[in-house]
Design an enzyme around this catalytic site. Structure first.
Site, PDB file in Angstrom:
ATOM      1  N   GLU A 183       0.818  -1.213   0.000  1.00  0.00           N
ATOM      2  CA  GLU A 183       0.000   0.000   0.000  1.00  0.00           C
ATOM      3  C   GLU A 183       0.853   1.266   0.000  1.00  0.00           C
ATOM      4  OE1 GLU A 183      -3.124   0.371  -0.521  1.00  0.00           O
ATOM      5  OE2 GLU A 183      -3.563  -1.772  -0.558  1.00  0.00           O
ATOM      6  N   TYR A 207      -7.342   5.907   4.042  1.00  0.00           N
ATOM      7  CA  TYR A 207      -7.443   4.846   3.040  1.00  0.00           C
ATOM      8  C   TYR A 207      -6.520   3.676   3.374  1.00  0.00           C
ATOM      9  CZ  TYR A 207      -6.104   2.052  -0.887  1.00  0.00           C
ATOM     10  OH  TYR A 207      -5.777   0.974  -1.650  1.00  0.00           O
ATOM     11  N   ASP A 248     -10.662   4.912  -2.658  1.00  0.00           N
ATOM     12  CA  ASP A 248      -9.587   5.487  -3.470  1.00  0.00           C
ATOM     13  C   ASP A 248     -10.179   5.995  -4.776  1.00  0.00           C
ATOM     14  OD1 ASP A 248     -10.116   3.192  -4.940  1.00  0.00           O
ATOM     15  OD2 ASP A 248      -8.022   2.594  -5.135  1.00  0.00           O
TER      16      ASP A 248
END
Length: 209
Positions: free
Chosen positions: A33, A116, A134
């Protein structure tokens, strides 16, 4: 929830095989991520593989020098991501004995982790019911539901986050989040989406209007 079930069904038939997708290890998911925050999957994949090969555990990443981490990161840009990642690895090693926290607020407090990323780690690693929002998710929701308020406004952010959370199938948070992100990346693309082959076209606001 029919929307989410259709998305998940599509996902199992069309998803890409990605190394961070075939595991629930929060360390690997976190690394992926952070790399993908400002980087496309195709570019980020070899970097992810090199990081995991050199630092297979968070302890080894924490023990590395900053110069070693930055050298491995070279070419990705936005070097603050690498520095934050290194800082966080040391914090988890010292504060949590090298065990990645499984609590949303604790994950959110880590350097370089926003809403997020925290939701992604919580759902992908621990199947906790936090919806990810996102660019791909925003695009799918705005087209399908006809949401026209800009996401970059305070009201828009609240509307999209609430909608995504309401659509989340709690006991399938992992698959649900991955599915809608992948759907946006491969099917409901920014340009020239293949609407004729979309399983949601009959009920899609954007397609029908």
């Amino acid at each position: 929830m029919e929307f989410s079930r259709e998305i998940i069904k599509w996902y199992y038939e069309n998803k890409r095989s990605l190394p961070w997708r075939n595991c629930s290890d929060p360390y690997k998911i976190w690394i992926s991520e952070i790399i993908l925050q400002q980087t496309r999957v195709k570019q980020g994949l070899p970097y992810f593989n090199r990081f995991i090969e050199k630092y297979p555990t968070i302890d080894l990443l924490a023990e590395a020098s900053e110069n070693e981490v930055l050298k491995l990161w070279q070419g990705l840009g936005y070097y603050s991501r690498a520095r934050n990642m290194h800082t966080t690895a040391k914090e988890i090693t010292e504060k949590y004995n090298g065990i990645f926290p499984n609590d949303y607020k604790k994950i959110l407090s880590l350097k370089g982790v926003g809403n997020y990323t925290a939701a992604a780690i919580c759902s992908f690693s621990f199947n906790l019911p936090y919806a990810v929002v996102d660019g791909n998710v925003i695009r799918v929701l705005s087209r399908y539901f006809g949401v026209q308020i800009p996401f970059d406004s305070s009201q828009g952010k609240k509307v999209f986050e609430q909608l995504a959370q309401e659509l989340l199938i709690d006991n399938k948070a992992r698959e649900n989040n991955q599915a809608i992100m992948e759907f946006g990346a491969l099917q409901c693309k920014p340009k020239a989406p293949d609407c004729k082959l979309c399983p949601l076209k009959n009920s899609c606001f954007g397609y029908n209007k």
